[in-house]
Design a protein around this motif. Structure first.
Motif, PDB file in Angstrom:
ATOM      1  N   GLN A   7       0.877  -0.555   0.305  1.00 33.46           N
ATOM      2  CA  GLN A   7      -0.063   0.194  -0.080  1.00 33.46           C
ATOM      3  C   GLN A   7       0.505   1.435  -0.002  1.00 33.46           C
ATOM      4  OE1 GLN A   7      -1.986  -0.975   3.487  1.00 33.46           O
ATOM      5  NE2 GLN A   7      -4.015  -0.775   2.457  1.00 33.46           N
ATOM      6  N   LEU A   8       1.846   1.507   0.512  1.00 33.14           N
ATOM      7  CA  LEU A   8       2.417   2.420   0.485  1.00 33.14           C
ATOM      8  C   LEU A   8       3.469   2.515  -0.848  1.00 33.14           C
ATOM      9  CD1 LEU A   8       4.071   4.681   3.065  1.00 33.14           C
ATOM     10  CD2 LEU A   8       5.450   3.376   2.922  1.00 33.14           C
ATOM     11  N   ALA A   9       3.967   1.934  -0.914  1.00 28.34           N
ATOM     12  CA  ALA A   9       4.343   1.360  -2.731  1.00 28.34           C
ATOM     13  C   ALA A   9       3.309   2.158  -3.479  1.00 28.34           C
ATOM     14  CB  ALA A   9       5.803  -0.120  -2.304  1.00 28.34           C
ATOM     15  N   ASN A  10       2.326   2.011  -3.054  1.00 29.22           N
ATOM     16  CA  ASN A  10       1.328   2.126  -4.216  1.00 29.22           C
ATOM     17  C   ASN A  10       1.187   3.400  -4.330  1.00 29.22           C
ATOM     18  OD1 ASN A  10       1.576  -0.137  -6.085  1.00 29.22           O
ATOM     19  ND2 ASN A  10      -0.712  -0.895  -4.536  1.00 29.22           N
ATOM     20  N   ARG A  11       1.206   3.765  -2.735  1.00 28.97           N
ATOM     21  CA  ARG A  11       0.748   6.002  -2.465  1.00 28.97           C
ATOM     22  C   ARG A  11       2.043   6.369  -3.622  1.00 28.97           C
ATOM     23  NH1 ARG A  11       1.248   7.109   2.519  1.00 28.97           N
ATOM     24  NH2 ARG A  11       0.412   9.303   2.179  1.00 28.97           N
ATOM     25  N   PHE A  12       3.006   5.909  -3.128  1.00 27.61           N
ATOM     26  CA  PHE A  12       4.311   6.915  -3.735  1.00 27.61           C
ATOM     27  C   PHE A  12       3.876   6.705  -4.774  1.00 27.61           C
ATOM     28  CE2 PHE A  12       8.534   6.651  -5.520  1.00 27.61           C
ATOM     29  CZ  PHE A  12       9.546   7.422  -4.565  1.00 27.61           C
ATOM     30  N   ARG A  13       4.279   5.380  -5.926  1.00 28.83           N
ATOM     31  CA  ARG A  13       3.795   5.243  -7.525  1.00 28.83           C
ATOM     32  C   ARG A  13       2.699   6.290  -7.777  1.00 28.83           C
ATOM     33  NH1 ARG A  13       4.673  -0.772  -5.901  1.00 28.83           N
ATOM     34  NH2 ARG A  13       5.983  -1.321  -7.056  1.00 28.83           N
ATOM     35  N   ASN A  73       9.708   8.773   7.696  1.00 27.48           N
ATOM     36  CA  ASN A  73      10.536   9.193   6.273  1.00 27.48           C
ATOM     37  C   ASN A  73       9.711   8.610   5.035  1.00 27.48           C
ATOM     38  OD1 ASN A  73      13.179  10.582   6.960  1.00 27.48           O
ATOM     39  ND2 ASN A  73      12.470   9.351   8.410  1.00 27.48           N
ATOM     40  N   ILE A  74       9.129   6.968   4.218  1.00 23.59           N
ATOM     41  CA  ILE A  74       8.506   7.577   3.207  1.00 23.59           C
ATOM     42  C   ILE A  74       7.626   8.042   3.054  1.00 23.59           C
ATOM     43  CG2 ILE A  74       7.689   5.655   1.468  1.00 23.59           C
ATOM     44  CD1 ILE A  74       9.720   4.162   2.974  1.00 23.59           C
ATOM     45  N   ASN A  75       6.618   8.000   4.093  1.00 26.66           N
ATOM     46  CA  ASN A  75       5.636   9.467   3.665  1.00 26.66           C
ATOM     47  C   ASN A  75       5.527  10.595   3.558  1.00 26.66           C
ATOM     48  OD1 ASN A  75       2.761   7.253   4.304  1.00 26.66           O
ATOM     49  ND2 ASN A  75       3.951   6.806   6.189  1.00 26.66           N
ATOM     50  N   ALA A  76       6.650  10.792   3.767  1.00 26.96           N
ATOM     51  CA  ALA A  76       6.904  12.768   4.358  1.00 26.96           C
ATOM     52  C   ALA A  76       7.528  12.515   3.232  1.00 26.96           C
ATOM     53  CB  ALA A  76       8.148  12.962   5.375  1.00 26.96           C
ATOM     54  N   LEU A  77       8.746  12.183   1.918  1.00 20.24           N
ATOM     55  CA  LEU A  77       8.793  12.574   0.845  1.00 20.24           C
ATOM     56  C   LEU A  77       7.634  12.307   0.236  1.00 20.24           C
ATOM     57  CD1 LEU A  77      10.953  12.435  -0.525  1.00 20.24           C
ATOM     58  CD2 LEU A  77      11.715   9.950  -0.984  1.00 20.24           C
ATOM     59  N   ILE A  78       6.070  11.051   0.351  1.00 21.27           N
ATOM     60  CA  ILE A  78       5.527  10.997  -0.673  1.00 21.27           C
ATOM     61  C   ILE A  78       4.449  12.984   0.011  1.00 21.27           C
ATOM     62  CG2 ILE A  78       3.135  10.230  -0.202  1.00 21.27           C
ATOM     63  CD1 ILE A  78       3.829   7.259   0.036  1.00 21.27           C
ATOM     64  N   GLU A  79       3.879  12.850   1.188  1.00 22.28           N
ATOM     65  CA  GLU A  79       3.521  14.196   1.096  1.00 22.28           C
ATOM     66  C   GLU A  79       4.252  15.854   1.189  1.00 22.28           C
ATOM     67  OE1 GLU A  79       3.257  14.124   5.774  1.00 22.28           O
ATOM     68  OE2 GLU A  79       2.004  12.425   5.561  1.00 22.28           O
TER      69      GLU A  79
END
Length: 154
Positions: free
Chosen positions: A6-12, A131-137
């Motif tokens: 799910q996190l990878a797909n949010r990044f994509r 950090n991944i969530n921060a990069l998405i935001e």
């Protein structure tokens, strides 16, 4: 909590192929924008090209950590890039940017929840998940800027 997929797909969604939240993504916006718009200065705003360099700086830096490397990025250098000199130079940058985003998403997808909740580089930087969530935001923030700058130029 989100699974790694799910996190990878949010990044994509924001970087590579999404159209759900803001009806576009970096790959589409940057691929479809002509050089004259990429480098056009609007008042005191950053150019679209400089925003692309800035966001790639963070994607690349965080990717390096996720691949087992060190944290080598610093906010004070995140806009320190010379503009490209040609369309070919821009295309080369864009190919690297997209490739790094694809690698980034693939790595996230393969991580375990324990990996995601582990320290990012050092404990003081929080977890990899944070950090991944921060990069998405951060990505959505600057993608919105790109969309607005394009509207101002038109």
């Amino acid at each position: 909590m989100e699974t790694p997929l799910q996190l990878a797909n949010r990044f994509r969604e924001v970087y590579l192929n999404g159209e759900w939240v803001v009806y576009t993504n970096y790959k589409t916006q940057l691929s479809e924008t002509g050089r004259e718009v990429l480098i056009k200065k609007v008042e005191d705003l950053n150019t679209i090209e400089s925003i692309a360099f800035h966001i790639h700086y963070y994607v690349h830096g965080v990717l390096n950590v996720l691949e087992g490397g060190t944290l080598d990025i610093s906010d004070k250098y995140s806009f320190d890039f010379p503009p490209t000199k040609s369309g070919e130079e821009w295309k080369s940058f864009l190919t690297t940017f997209i490739s790094d985003c694809e690698k980034f998403a693939d790595i996230i997808e393969k991580m375990s929840d324990e990996d995601l909740d582990g320290d990012f580089s050092e404990n003081r930087y929080g977890s990899k998940r944070k950090n991944i969530n921060a990069l998405i935001e951060h990505g959505y923030y600057h993608l919105g800027q790109i969309i607005l700058i394009k509207k101002l130029i038109k």
